[in-house]
Design an enzyme around this catalytic site. Structure first.
Site, PDB file in Angstrom:
ATOM      1  N   ARG A 258       0.844  -1.195   0.000  1.00  0.00           N
ATOM      2  CA  ARG A 258       0.000   0.000   0.000  1.00  0.00           C
ATOM      3  C   ARG A 258       0.879   1.245   0.000  1.00  0.00           C
ATOM      4  NH1 ARG A 258      -4.856  -1.823   4.218  1.00  0.00           N
ATOM      5  NH2 ARG A 258      -5.437  -3.699   3.053  1.00  0.00           N
ATOM      6  N   ARG A 273       2.136   1.520  10.280  1.00  0.00           N
ATOM      7  CA  ARG A 273       1.645   1.921   8.963  1.00  0.00           C
ATOM      8  C   ARG A 273       2.820   1.885   7.985  1.00  0.00           C
ATOM      9  NH1 ARG A 273      -2.976   5.070   7.605  1.00  0.00           N
ATOM     10  NH2 ARG A 273      -3.214   5.707   9.783  1.00  0.00           N
ATOM     11  N   GLU A 345      -6.652  -0.453  14.835  1.00  0.00           N
ATOM     12  CA  GLU A 345      -7.217  -1.532  14.021  1.00  0.00           C
ATOM     13  C   GLU A 345      -6.222  -2.671  13.790  1.00  0.00           C
ATOM     14  OE1 GLU A 345      -8.165  -2.321   9.365  1.00  0.00           O
ATOM     15  OE2 GLU A 345      -8.613  -0.307  10.101  1.00  0.00           O
ATOM     16  N   SER A 348     -10.174  -6.174   9.870  1.00  0.00           N
ATOM     17  CA  SER A 348     -11.310  -5.543   9.227  1.00  0.00           C
ATOM     18  C   SER A 348     -12.084  -6.640   8.500  1.00  0.00           C
ATOM     19  CB  SER A 348     -10.831  -4.475   8.234  1.00  0.00           C
ATOM     20  OG  SER A 348     -11.917  -3.801   7.658  1.00  0.00           O
ATOM     21  N   ARG A 385       0.834  -6.092  11.592  1.00  0.00           N
ATOM     22  CA  ARG A 385       0.451  -5.103  12.600  1.00  0.00           C
ATOM     23  C   ARG A 385       0.173  -5.733  13.964  1.00  0.00           C
ATOM     24  NH1 ARG A 385      -3.824  -0.173  11.740  1.00  0.00           N
ATOM     25  NH2 ARG A 385      -2.170   0.512  10.337  1.00  0.00           N
TER      26      ARG A 385
END
Length: 423
Positions: A258, A273, A345, A348, A385
Site C-alpha cells: 500500500r 503503517r 485496528e 477488518s 500489525r
C-alpha cells in the site's frame, strides 16, 4: 456494480445509501436515465433485428422477380441493425460508467457519517497496566533484535523495515496460528499472486477514489495488491460456483503493498503503517441470504484469535462514509496499544454482498436452476500489525516480552522473548 433491478424499482434505497455515505445523490438519477436509455436502445436493436430476420425469411420464398427489391430491403435493414447494435453497446457502456460511480448499498443499521462516527459494539479484555514506564513496539523490537527500521529505510526507503530473529519467527508463528484456525473452519489455504490485472483490481472496487493508494506497474499494466482479497475475488471470476453444500471459504496468504497516500506524518514510527506487510485473509463466497450470518462468523473467528493472544480489543460497526466502495457493512476489531493509549485496528471484516460478484461475473445456481450473483465477504485473520499489540501488551520491565501461551507451540515452545546484546 449495484443491482440494476433495485436501482430501477427502489431508487430511494440507493439514494438513502448515498446520503449515509456522504456521496452525491444526483448520480442515482443519472443512472436511472442511463438505464432507461440503454433499455430503449436495446429494444430498438431487437425490434430491427427481428424485422431483418423476417425479411430474410421472405427472400427465401419470394418469386424471382421480387427478390432484388427484397434483397435491397434486407441490406438496408442490415445497415440499420448494425447502427442500432452500436447505439445499444454505447448505451450499455454509458450505463456502466454512471452506475459504477454508485458504491455498494449499505445495510440497514449501519451508522451514518464518517471515520469518527463508528459505533462500539463491545469491548473485551482488561486494559493492561504496568508498574513501570512501558516501551513502544519499536523500542521493544530493537531491544529484542526483532525490528530493524534503519536498514529497511536504507534498502527501500521510508516505511520499510526488516523483521529479523524473533521478529521474523513471531510473524511466521502468527500466520501459522491463524492458518490452523482457518483450516479448522473449512478454509482452503491459498498462496495468492500479488500482481493482478486491471479488470480484477477494478472488479473488487479498489480503483475508485482510493486508487492512488495502489501501486501500478505501467509497463505491464498490472497492480500490486494491498490484500489477497483482490486475487481471491478474481479466483472464480466468470464462473458458476457450487455452493449447495455451504459457503466456499479460502484463506489467502500473501505479501501486501500500500502506498499509504494521504498518510504523511501519521504513524511514521515503527511498523504500524508501512508500505509492505504480510497478511492472512479470509475470503468467502456464499448465498446472499446467508451473508450477514457468515459475516458474524468471520468476526467470531477473529475474536477467537485475539482472545487466545491475550489482547484487549473492541469491535466497532464502521460508519457508512468510511466503508470503502465495495463494503455494505464492515466490522473492525481494534486492539489496545498501551503506549498510544488507544485502540488501533488489527482486523477488518466486510460484507460486500453482490457488489464484487456482479463486476466479476461470479454466480451460483439458485434452487430454481437460474444463476444469480454470489455474495462475497472478507476478513483479516493475521497481519504484521499484530506484532505491535503483542509486544506492547505482554512486555516486561526488563524489555523482555512474555509469549502468549497459545502462540508458544508455533515458536518451538519459547516462553519469553529476551533482549539481545549488540543489536
Amino acid at each position: 456494480m449495484i443491482d440494476p433491478v433495485l436501482l430501477r424499482n427502489d431508487p430511494d434505497v440507493v439514494k438513502r445509501s448515498q446520503r449515509a455515505r456522504g456521496n452525491d445523490e444526483s448520480v442515482v438519477d443519472e443512472a436511472l436515465a442511463a438505464d432507461a436509455a440503454r433499455r430503449e436502445a436495446r429494444g430498438e436493436f431487437e425490434r430491427l433485428r427481428s424485422e431483418q430476420k423476417s425479411v430474410g425469411e421472405t427472400v427465401k420464398t419470394a418469386a424471382k422477380e421480387d427478390k432484388p427489391a427484397l434483397i435491397a430491403k434486407a441490406q438496408e435493414f442490415a445497415a440499420q441493425v448494425k447502427a442500432a447494435e452500436a447505439r445499444a453497446k454505447e448505451a450499455d457502456q454509458e450505463f456502466e460508467r454512471v452506475a459504477s460511480r454508485i458504491e455498494n448499498i449499505v445495510i440497514d443499521g449501519v451508522p451514518e457519517g464518517g471515520e469518527d462516527n463508528f459505533v462500539t459494539l463491545r469491548t473485551v479484555g482488561e486494559i493492561p497496566e504496568f508498574d513501570f514506564e512501558p516501551r513502544d513496539h519499536l523500542a521493544l523490537g530493537e531491544l529484542l533484535g526483532a525490528i530493524d527500521m534503519e536498514r529497511g529505510a536504507k534498502v527501500s526507503g521510508a516505511r520499510f523495515y526488516f523483521l529479523r530473529g524473533v521478529g521474523a519467527r513471531l510473524e511466521i508463528a502468527l500466520m501459522n496460528m491463524a492458518l490452523d484456525l482457518a483450516m479448522r473452519n473449512d478454509f482452503t489455504p491459498l498462496i495468492t499472486p500479488t500482481l493482478v490485472k486491471p479488470e480484477i483490481m477494478g472488479g473488487t472496487g479498489f480503483l475508485g477514489e482510493h486508487a492512488d493508494e495502489v501501486y501500478h506497474l505501467e509497463d505491464q499494466d498490472l497492480y500490486l495488491t494491498g490484500t489477497s482479497e483482490v486475487a481471491l475475488a478474481g479466483y472464480h471470476s466468470d464462473e458458476i460456483l457450487d455452493i449447495s453444500r455451504g459457503p466456499v471459504r479460502y484463506a489467502g496468504w500473501s505479501t501486501c503493498y500500500r502506498s499509504e497516500a494521504g498518510s504523511h506524518g501519521k504513524d511514521t514510527r515503527g511498523i504500524l503503517r508501512v508500505h509492505q506487510f504480510n497478511k492472512l485473509e479470509m475470503f468467502v463466497y456464499t448465498d446472499p441470504a446467508n451473508a450477514e450470518a457468515e459475516h458474524d462468523r468471520l468476526v467470531a473467528w477473529q475474536e477467537e484469535m485475539l482472545q487466545a493472544l491475550g489482547l484487549s480489543y473492541r469491535v466497532i460497526d464502521v460508519a457508512a462514509g468510511d466503508l470503502g466502495s465495495s463494503a455494505a457493512r464492515k466490522f473492525d476489531i481494534e486492539a489496545w496499544v498501551p503506549t498510544q493509549g488507544t485502540f488501533r485496528e488489527l482486523t477488518s471484516t466486510s460484507n460486500c454482498t453482490t457488489f464484487q460478484s456482479r463486476r466479476l461475473q461470479t454466480r451460483f445456481r439458485t434452487e430454481s436452476g437460474k444463476t444469480a450473483p454470489v455474495a462475497t465477504l472478507n476478513g483479516t485473520l493475521a497481519t504484521t500489525r499484530w506484532i505491535v499489540a503483542i509486544l506492547e501488551t505482554h512486555q516486561n520491565a526488563d524489555g523482555s516480552v512474555t509469549v502468549p501461551e497459545a502462540l508458544r507451540p508455533y515458536l518451538g515452545g519459547l516462553e519469553v522473548l529476551s533482549p539481545v546484546e549488540g543489536t
